[in-house]
Design an enzyme around this catalytic site. Sequence first.
Site, PDB file in Angstrom:
ATOM      1  N   GLY A  53       1.431  51.218 -31.530  1.00 12.92           N
ATOM      2  CA  GLY A  53       1.454  50.468 -32.781  1.00 12.92           C
ATOM      3  C   GLY A  53       1.489  51.472 -33.912  1.00 12.92           C
ATOM      4  N   GLU A  54       0.687  51.234 -34.923  1.00 16.33           N
ATOM      5  CA  GLU A  54       0.642  52.155 -36.062  1.00 16.33           C
ATOM      6  C   GLU A  54      -0.784  52.682 -36.162  1.00 16.33           C
ATOM      7  OE1 GLU A  54       1.174  54.508 -38.884  1.00 16.33           O
ATOM      8  OE2 GLU A  54      -0.163  52.897 -39.520  1.00 16.33           O
ATOM      9  N   SER A  55      -0.963  53.981 -35.958  1.00 19.22           N
ATOM     10  CA  SER A  55      -2.320  54.529 -35.807  1.00 19.22           C
ATOM     11  C   SER A  55      -3.181  54.337 -37.055  1.00 19.22           C
ATOM     12  CB  SER A  55      -2.267  56.009 -35.413  1.00 19.22           C
ATOM     13  OG  SER A  55      -1.598  56.770 -36.398  1.00 19.22           O
ATOM     14  N   CYS A  85       0.670  56.197 -26.977  1.00 14.60           N
ATOM     15  CA  CYS A  85       1.360  56.394 -28.254  1.00 14.60           C
ATOM     16  C   CYS A  85       0.341  56.454 -29.404  1.00 14.60           C
ATOM     17  CB  CYS A  85       2.426  55.319 -28.453  1.00 14.60           C
ATOM     18  SG  CYS A  85       3.632  55.736 -29.725  1.00 14.60           S
ATOM     19  N   ARG A 114       1.569  63.702 -35.248  1.00 13.08           N
ATOM     20  CA  ARG A 114       1.604  62.246 -35.353  1.00 13.08           C
ATOM     21  C   ARG A 114       2.998  61.632 -35.192  1.00 13.08           C
ATOM     22  NH1 ARG A 114       0.826  59.343 -40.311  1.00 13.08           N
ATOM     23  NH2 ARG A 114       0.595  57.146 -39.823  1.00 13.08           N
ATOM     24  N   ILE A 142       8.674  55.780 -28.132  1.00 16.00           N
ATOM     25  CA  ILE A 142       9.057  55.099 -29.374  1.00 16.00           C
ATOM     26  C   ILE A 142       8.304  55.738 -30.535  1.00 16.00           C
ATOM     27  CG2 ILE A 142       9.158  52.896 -30.613  1.00 16.00           C
ATOM     28  CD1 ILE A 142       9.050  51.526 -27.813  1.00 16.00           C
ATOM     29  N   ARG A 143       8.999  56.502 -31.353  1.00 16.42           N
ATOM     30  CA  ARG A 143       8.372  57.235 -32.465  1.00 16.42           C
ATOM     31  C   ARG A 143       7.060  57.861 -31.988  1.00 16.42           C
ATOM     32  NH1 ARG A 143       7.648  53.886 -37.686  1.00 16.42           N
ATOM     33  NH2 ARG A 143       7.107  55.936 -38.463  1.00 16.42           N
ATOM     34  N   HIS A 179       5.035  54.824 -23.344  1.00 18.13           N
ATOM     35  CA  HIS A 179       4.594  53.422 -23.224  1.00 18.13           C
ATOM     36  C   HIS A 179       4.762  52.913 -21.791  1.00 18.13           C
ATOM     37  CE1 HIS A 179       4.242  52.263 -27.556  1.00 18.13           C
ATOM     38  NE2 HIS A 179       5.071  53.278 -27.722  1.00 18.13           N
ATOM     39  N   GLU A 181       3.467  50.426 -20.437  1.00 19.19           N
ATOM     40  CA  GLU A 181       3.431  48.955 -20.435  1.00 19.19           C
ATOM     41  C   GLU A 181       4.806  48.333 -20.690  1.00 19.19           C
ATOM     42  OE1 GLU A 181       3.172  49.980 -24.718  1.00 19.19           O
ATOM     43  OE2 GLU A 181       2.500  50.889 -22.848  1.00 19.19           O
TER      44      GLU A 181
END
Length: 197
Positions: A53-55, A85, A114, A142-143, A179, A181
């Site tokens: 997600g977004e940390s 991630c 990051r 992913i990023r 990821h 999952e």
Amino acid sequence: MVKVGVIGLQGDVEEHIWAARRALENLGVSGDVIWLKKPEQLENISAIIIPGGESTTISRLMVKNGLFEPVKKLGEEGLPIMGTCAGLIMLSKEVIGATPEQKFLELLDVKVNRNAYGRQVDSFEAPIKLAFSGEPFPGVFIRAPRIVELLSERVKPIAWLGDRVVGVEQDNIIGLEFHPELTDDTRVHEYFLRKAV
């Protein structure tokens, strides 16, 4: 009975819940996988997953919802925790490119960058070598953050992209750049959940 909590404040929560349920089935273990949002849900918890997600958002919401300190304490006491991630960033001791207000659990002796791989367009899939399985694993990035340094002897590499470490383990803690999952392959979740059964 095993109780697995996926921190469900932001990120790919449902995918982790499905992967963990399938992994428990494959291990022949009865258990429940819950969407973890409140500290009271931590009672009798066997393992925790911190999703991608977004940390910055995950960090802020964990503090706001009262999960940050109890999860940190459980990790320090030996509870199995896996971060993927953004979850890896949350677990890391040192983070390059962090914002000043961001808090980290600091349970994993690694330094990460990051946003090492850049924007969404730089997302990719590549086979990963696992320490605990002979077959390559489909690595979805992913990023992704990048593990740039292992800061202690306690950290063991468990996943490689070519010769570069993309997954690590430190006692009860697992951190992954990728990821697991987002694939149908549950080997990584099974490896993690064996710590809880």
